[in-house]
Scaffold this motif. Structure first.
Motif, PDB file in Angstrom:
ATOM      1  N   MET A 306       0.838  -1.188   0.000  1.00 37.89           N
ATOM      2  CA  MET A 306       0.000   0.000   0.000  1.00 37.89           C
ATOM      3  C   MET A 306       0.879   1.246   0.000  1.00 37.89           C
ATOM      4  N   LYS A 485     -13.568   0.506  -1.061  1.00 38.62           N
ATOM      5  CA  LYS A 485     -12.536   1.044  -0.188  1.00 38.62           C
ATOM      6  C   LYS A 485     -11.597   2.016  -0.894  1.00 38.62           C
ATOM      7  N   TRP A 486     -11.653   2.073  -2.224  1.00 40.62           N
ATOM      8  CA  TRP A 486     -10.775   2.993  -2.951  1.00 40.62           C
ATOM      9  C   TRP A 486     -11.490   4.294  -3.324  1.00 40.62           C
ATOM     10  N   THR A 487     -12.740   4.441  -2.926  1.00 36.22           N
ATOM     11  CA  THR A 487     -13.467   5.689  -3.224  1.00 36.22           C
ATOM     12  C   THR A 487     -13.010   6.796  -2.284  1.00 36.22           C
ATOM     13  N   ASN A 502     -10.513   3.225   3.207  1.00 35.08           N
ATOM     14  CA  ASN A 502      -9.468   3.629   2.268  1.00 35.08           C
ATOM     15  C   ASN A 502      -8.224   4.059   3.047  1.00 35.08           C
ATOM     16  N   SER A 504      -5.078   4.125   2.212  1.00 35.28           N
ATOM     17  CA  SER A 504      -4.046   4.870   1.487  1.00 35.28           C
ATOM     18  C   SER A 504      -4.456   6.297   1.151  1.00 35.28           C
ATOM     19  N   TYR A 506      -6.169   7.295  -1.299  1.00 33.27           N
ATOM     20  CA  TYR A 506      -6.220   7.514  -2.754  1.00 33.27           C
ATOM     21  C   TYR A 506      -7.562   8.143  -3.109  1.00 33.27           C
ATOM     22  N   CYS A 507      -7.565   9.036  -4.098  1.00 31.61           N
ATOM     23  CA  CYS A 507      -8.820   9.668  -4.511  1.00 31.61           C
ATOM     24  C   CYS A 507      -8.776   9.978  -6.002  1.00 31.61           C
ATOM     25  N   TYR A 511     -12.392   7.022 -10.794  1.00 26.80           N
ATOM     26  CA  TYR A 511     -12.663   5.776 -10.067  1.00 26.80           C
ATOM     27  C   TYR A 511     -14.022   5.851  -9.392  1.00 26.80           C
ATOM     28  N   LEU A 538      -6.648   1.489 -10.939  1.00 26.33           N
ATOM     29  CA  LEU A 538      -5.756   1.463  -9.780  1.00 26.33           C
ATOM     30  C   LEU A 538      -4.345   1.039 -10.181  1.00 26.33           C
ATOM     31  N   ALA A 543      -1.637   3.034  -7.768  1.00 23.27           N
ATOM     32  CA  ALA A 543      -2.217   3.408  -6.481  1.00 23.27           C
ATOM     33  C   ALA A 543      -1.910   2.371  -5.419  1.00 23.27           C
ATOM     34  N   VAL A 544      -1.615   1.168  -5.862  1.00 20.32           N
ATOM     35  CA  VAL A 544      -1.275   0.061  -4.990  1.00 20.32           C
ATOM     36  C   VAL A 544      -0.430  -0.900  -5.819  1.00 20.32           C
TER      37      VAL A 544
END
Length: 582
Positions: A306, A485-487, A502, A504, A506-507, A511, A538, A543-544
């Motif tokens: 991550m 979870k990535w939203t 989320n 990390s 990330y935004c 997505y 992603l 992003a990961v």
């Protein structure tokens, strides 16, 4: 003196062993070894309520007793348990507008205490899970539900807040197990966590609880292991009791993964052992004894690196670290993230897992229809170096570490205490050092790293580092609750008490648009396409960094048959089918 002490130690161990064996004989004189199924968990279950379960061990122990309306098999097909049939558009039980589903229940089902099971128990289970005072770990599955109604004793209607293509998640699988209203109604409140039924379950499943011992022992070779022991017996009210393969099921919890592997593969004193997280070479050495076998199967879990999109070292005026106000000064740069992805040798890390892991480019790997064919990964340190050059990170003082504006390129890398993860840290540290990045490692006890408490700082949710490593995946064939979870809205922050999924931070508006489209898309093919596009975005954004696709690694004695695991439920989901070969 030394010999006397050794003799005394042997005598004490012998005394403990004799007492343990005598206790076992006195407690269970009627059951032969062949008619007793022995389960072993190296992490001891602490509760038998699947909706308050803190971990897989507790869910698996609970699943022996409790059942859902249905569950998904390994191929993602629904299998009825308490449901008479599986709803569909064809039989009219799934509404054409995607806003409701109606379940028909099996008739003449009873709880193990003889009370009839009805639709009212399903309605109660929903009320219990969604009561914030209860604090259920299953609540996420029910966020799309508007109401649950008992149309009659054998018919339940679930109405959703909006069109819900994931209609088959509520009341399905381990998070869909039904609780008896007449037992749990007094505890549908803040008293739930300490309710006596949490350790004295009454279910509809094939076996019922006979005894929960908080102290017991298990002999494994010359070792006496202190354990918790749960004893089950056939449920006299089970609808198909005649097909059960055992007169008793025992579940013991304690020791460690090596102890568990030795117990099932090396000595055969148990029939099943959970989660054998030791090296594959050790597993193969034990399997060579031909007493037991590793029954591994791949699921949705992916070990990943991550990347923190926020600055873990800078604080806001009110003391918040890793705030959305401050981007990570290194990892906010897409070129740096891509350089990391190309510098990590996934094949070398996968080799640590042997049969139990394989390298992957995807975050979403199961079911297979969602595993994107569009992504690839490569180990290319030269490309990684070129990307860092382009990003302005160069070694200006010849010390082997890149820098920019006088700041060395240093990353803090945290993960849980785990032998394989520490070896992974070493590999990644060497890979990144080879391209001019200094990595500082941090190891955190698992009980702290994975703690849900917002007051504990060194957790994966707070993520006070640049990099962190762990594994997770979707818990059902529908990946909606995993990919959410990535939203942007799910960013773990002080404002949501670090409960956001989320980690990390990330935004991406793109997505978010893909995910929100998936929430109402009822065409299966189009919906699969949306999730594949999310995964691809992603990976394109780095992003990961997915590293290894995990296999689950249970162990079985060679004479146990009927074990048919699914990634979408506990491994004991079909324990009614387990048998011992003659």
């Amino acid at each position: 003196m030394t010999e006397a002490r050794a003799n005394m130690g042997r005598a004490q161990r012998f005394f403990v062993l004799v007492i343990a064996l005598l206790f076992a004989v006195v407690s269970h004189p009627a059951h032969s070894a062949d008619r007793t199924l022995r389960l072993f968990f190296w992490q001891a279950p602490s509760i038998l309520n699947p909706h308050l379960a803190p971990g897989v061990k507790d869910q698996t122990a609970s699943r022996v007793v409790y059942e859902p309306l249905a569950s998904f098999d390994a191929e993602g097909h629904l299998v009825p348990f308490l449901a008479e049939e599986i709803p569909s558009l064809t039989n009219g039980q799934v509404a054409g507008d995607g806003r409701s589903v109606t379940w028909k229940l099996k008739p003449n089902v009873k709880w193990s205490d003889g009370v009839p099971f009805t639709a009212k128990d399903v309605v109660f289970t929903y009320a219990y899970i969604t009561n914030p005072d209860v604090g259920s770990s299953s609540i996420g599955t029910y966020k799309s539900v508007d109401k649950v109604e008992a149309l009659d004793d054998l018919t339940v209607k679930v109405t959703f807040k909006d069109v819900d293509p994931a209609w088959a998640l509520p009341f399905v699988g381990i998070q869909g197990t039904i609780l008896p209203e007449h037992i749990f109604a007094p505890y549908n409140n803040k008293a739930a966590v300490n309710a006596p039924p949490n350790l004295a379950p009454v279910g509809t499943g094939p076996y019922r609880l006979k005894e929960f011992r908080t102290e017991d022992v298990l002999l494994i070779g010359d070792d006496v292991v202190n354990t918790v022991k749960i004893i089950y017996e056939p449920n006299p009210e089970y609808r198909d009791r005649a097909r059960l393969g055992f007169d008793e099921v025992t579940l013991q919890g304690g020791g460690d993964a090596k102890t568990a592997a030795k117990a099932v593969l090396g000595t055969g004193v148990v029939d099943y052992a959970w989660n054998l997280q030791i090296g594959d070479a050790e597993l193969q050495e034990l399997e060579a004894k031909q007493i037991g076998k590793v029954a591994l199967y791949f699921s949705s879990y992916v070990e990943r690196l991550m990347l923190n999109f926020t600055d873990p070292n800078r604080e806001t005026s009110d003391g918040e670290r890793a705030s959305l106000q401050f981007p990570n000064p290194i990892l906010a740069d897409a070129k740096v993230r891509l350089a990391l992805a190309k510098a990590v040798d996934r094949n070398k890390i996968a080799a640590l897992y042997g049969r139990t892991g394989r390298p992957t480019a995807n975050l979403l790997v199961a079911p297979v229809l969602y595993n994107s064919p569009n992504t690839t990964w490569e180990f290319d340190p030269d490309k990684a170096r070129a990307l860092l050059d382009e990003a302005g990170w160069r070694d200006t003082n010849g010390d082997g570490i890149r820098d920019r504006n006088g700041v060395p390129l240093t990353l803090l890398f945290q993960t849980s205490v785990n032998p394989v993860r520490q070896k992974t840290q070493a590999i990644i540290g060497a890979d990144l050092a080879a391209i001019g990045i200094r990595v500082e490692d941090k190891q955190i006890d698992s009980s702290v790293f994975f703690s849900p408490s917002p007051d504990i700082l060194n957790t994966s949710q707070h993520f006070y580092a640049d990099l962190e490593e762990f594994a997770t995946g979707n818990k059902s064939p529908d990946p909606g609750s995993y990919m959410v979870k990535w939203t942007c809205a799910q960013a773990a922050q002080k404002s949501n008490n670090w409960s956001g999924l989320n980690e990390s931070r990330y935004c991406s508006d793109k997505y978010d648009a893909l995910f929100h489209a998936s929430e109402t898309e009822i065409d299966p093919e189009k919906r699969i396409g949306l999730f594949v596009a999310m995964n691809d975005l992603l990976i394109a954004h780095s992003a990961v960094i997915p590293i290894v696709e995990w296999a689950n690694v249970p162990g079985l004695r060679n004479d146990i048959v009927g074990f048919n695991p699914t990634p979408w439920d506990s491994e004991t989901w079909n324990i009614a089918d387990w048998r011992r070969k003659p």
